[in-house]
Scaffold this active site. Structure first.
Site, PDB file in Angstrom:
ATOM      1  CG  HIS A 199      -8.255  -0.129   5.022  1.00 14.84           C
ATOM      2  ND1 HIS A 199      -7.947  -0.136   3.803  1.00 14.84           N
ATOM      3  CD2 HIS A 199      -7.242  -0.371   5.800  1.00 14.84           C
ATOM      4  CE1 HIS A 199      -6.558  -0.426   3.666  1.00 14.84           C
ATOM      5  NE2 HIS A 199      -6.156  -0.469   4.887  1.00 14.84           N
TER       6      HIS A 199
ATOM      7  CD  GLU B 288      -3.076  -0.758   2.182  1.00 12.08           C
ATOM      8  OE1 GLU B 288      -4.150  -0.347   1.666  1.00 12.08           O
ATOM      9  OE2 GLU B 288      -2.925  -0.959   3.313  1.00 12.08           O
TER      10      GLU B 288
ATOM     11  CG  HIS C 166      -2.546   2.925   6.062  1.00 15.01           C
ATOM     12  ND1 HIS C 166      -4.003   3.652   6.013  1.00 15.01           N
ATOM     13  CD2 HIS C 166      -2.662   1.950   5.869  1.00 15.01           C
ATOM     14  CE1 HIS C 166      -4.881   2.323   5.982  1.00 15.01           C
ATOM     15  NE2 HIS C 166      -3.905   1.287   5.751  1.00 15.01           N
TER      16      HIS C 166
ATOM     17  CG  HIS D  40      -5.465  -0.834  10.347  1.00 16.58           C
ATOM     18  ND1 HIS D  40      -4.891  -2.010  10.138  1.00 16.58           N
ATOM     19  CD2 HIS D  40      -5.370  -0.197   9.138  1.00 16.58           C
ATOM     20  CE1 HIS D  40      -4.600  -2.335   8.691  1.00 16.58           C
ATOM     21  NE2 HIS D  40      -4.982  -1.160   8.206  1.00 16.58           N
TER      22      HIS D  40
END
Lengths: 249, 249, 249, 249
Positions: A162, A73, A92, A94
């Site tokens: 996500h 990613e 990024h 979660h």
């Protein structure tokens, strides 16, 4: 106090605060070459050391050929750095508290002063709008561009089912925003529950930070928390370096 | 068992219990000069040692010139010590469980015997009533006075979208009240949810401590918990002192 | 593997699982003199060592004169041992998940197999029924008798706005029941919330253990968890004993 | 990197993530004899070492006579291995977040990409359908067969009032699914609460992963998290092995 050491500390800090686990990643724009960024090889953030860091161009191609695998990613990072010259660090994550906001009609709003940046707007990106039947991962430049476009000039964007991507002018800001986004999400859910109990149907009566307060707080750079995290991690990283057996396969 | 050592322990204890993180602060009135108080330089509470402590007058000016930066929000402390001769210790905290009570119509009530002091009343201060468009911080004497006025003779006051300020006749009391305010907030939300499930619309049927019980519990000085926290922190502080690398920038 | 060592382990285990903090206490009936019981001096359970243990008769008078102060609430223990010859261990705890059940119309029910004993009935004792305007503490024999009477032949009784008392034929059972009472309370609240979301007004459709299952599980003595806790605590207690500075005032 | 070492790591990892405590167990099919499986003697998973592992046939009889007691519920494992040649590892867990789904009308659905496997369907097994008035334990082959039948070709099955059984083609997959099942359960409850607050009666508007996304994510083998857990546990197990006193009775 090098940039790469700071990237290691940022990764460890996010993991320790539970906003990323084995998955999720942090990157930082190169100080010397603004058309490049640094990010770890495909390894859990809790294990990252400086030796795991790789350099990429903004198309997310590796500068050095060969070596270990990179995150699938990485296009999240490259495409945002391309679109946003003001951004120097990206997380990024979660965060479990944030995911429910990404898949309901419920908008994140700034309820806590350390998360005032939420008032600048947090759009939600649904990968389905770019690709139906995906495996939810931002596996190529097109998906990365779609996400970067949704992010626009905002400080963060939710990714449906996500997690989210959070940006900033420094690692301290990107990490600080990530952690307080998580805290704000928890507090906002509780406030909404409480308000609904107290005055059913009057959910709008929760008092959020107003626009002037959000604007007045735009200086927040999380300096004191970043100082805390660095101070805590430096001796731990030094101790780990002295124990060579703690290395990932 | 000096006052300054106790101030370090109070700061660490609040951080360890999650009611303050990198932000928030604890102060104590001087034992020798009641017109002065002690508080750390602008550093995360988890890192505070006795070397970080500074002395202030009640206008929140530093007694010693020069040296490291002080907390911007020290006026919270100075103005409350000025207005409340009975107060000898103050905790400004960011308990996540308490914030939602500060921005909803939902009043904190004493549901747990160790938080009986809530029955003495916990007003909510909204900085907007003193200054519109602020950055939420108590940056000057006027804002500190406004907060102190809202606090009145109560044991604590909530600060909308920010946290709370909790006072006491000793560090043990201010810290104990801070931690049990947090616990009470969590239990009260659960009780309200439970009551609404069991008997919709009958939220008033939750049984809180009554006024006589609150009065009968006014002796609570958190002696046993303070003894626990001191006993736990003393060897940890000693161990830290033997590791000179754990110091903040 | 002495009884007093087990009492220390029981106290530490309850503290580590968050069902007691600085307050709350565990006792055990004497093996040699069933008209006596052992409990620590008035100290936080996390700090208890064998040297802190005191012996009491069932009127909660100390067998040995002098020495450090005892818990004010020892009458909880003495009066229950008097009334319940089958009981050999008692935990008075402050589980945060359980308190809301004590002050709402919501009854604890067995939702998890390891807490099947809840099906034997958990009455709620409100100290107001014995004394109005109390400071909530079980400070004398009369209050202890009132609580013991409410407990009756049940495995536990809730204490309104305070916590609960949990009994058993052994320390393993009393501690195991205390911890799984806490776990069951959390799961039950979630199940009630979920059921109300799914089928508003159909709260009764949550499936609890039925009476036959409760009866079939009456053998549960928490042997495996007790073995775990002992195995974990023995080396830690030994390490502490080698560090003389970790002692309470 | 032996199978038995991996089984120890799988057990410890599940315990550390709170999805099993003193109870619950992990097994793995033999690499050399597919008609056999390995599982620990009846001991808490946090204490398991390779010396505690026993070999069983698919009727859950021990291959080696004598020795310490086995788990009463080993039939869960044997009967599933018998019915599912594709399954090589099984976790029987007690995740607190999952239990409420087992006893309400509320179905688990995939809300988080790392738990996409939930979209393959998670049936609920109620032991009452096989035996009324049981003690909830899967004590024999008949009960194990009943559970295996309910599981069918699914990746997991809930066990009413008890926990769940999660299967996979490897220990990494069975453990990864167990942990993300727990995470998904927490996020789903929050999303449902949020959706109900935002749009009462519109619970169906929560956006879950769709069937195509679930299918596209069937490759998920939790490789990176498994690498993390192994990397973290190997030095801890080595350190434990050097401290012979940490052994269970």
């Amino acid at each position: 106090m090098s940039l790469l050491q700071d990237l290691v500390i940022a990764s460890r800090t996010c993991a320790e605060h539970g906003v990323i686990d084995a998955y999720g990643h942090v990157s930082v724009r190169s100080e010397t070459s603004p058309e490049r960024y640094w990010m770890a090889r495909a390894v859990a953030p809790e294990l990252i050391t400086e030796a795991d860091l790789l350099e990429f161009d903004l198309d997310s191609n590796r500068i050095q050929d060969g070596g270990p695998a990179a995150y699938n990613e990485r296009y999240i990072h490259g495409e945002i750095y391309k679109a946003r010259p003001d951004v120097h660090a990206i997380v990024h994550n979660h965060s479990h508290a944030v995911v429910p906001f990404s898949c309901t009609g419920c908008r994140l709003r700034p309820i806590f002063h350390l998360a005032a940046f939420i008032g600048e707007g947090i759009p939600t990106w649904d990968i389905r709008d770019a690709q139906r039947g995906s495996d939810m991962l931002v596996r190529n430049s097109q998906l990365g561009q779609s996400l970067a476009q949704k992010l626009g000039s905002h400080p963060a964007a939710l990714m449906r089912g996500h997690g989210s991507v959070v940006v900033g002018a420094s690692l301290a800001i990107a990490v600080g925003r990530t952690i307080y986004l998580d805290h704000n999400a928890k507090m906002q859910l509780q406030a909404m529950q409480m308000q609904a109990l107290q005055s059913p149907g009057q959910l709008d009566e929760v008092v959020y930070l107003d626009d002037a307060e959000v604007e007045a707080l735009s200086w927040q750079a999380y300096v004191r928390s970043w100082d805390l995290w660095r101070t805590q991690w430096l001796p731990r990283l030094a101790a780990e370096a002295a124990q060579p057996q703690i290395t990932s396969s």
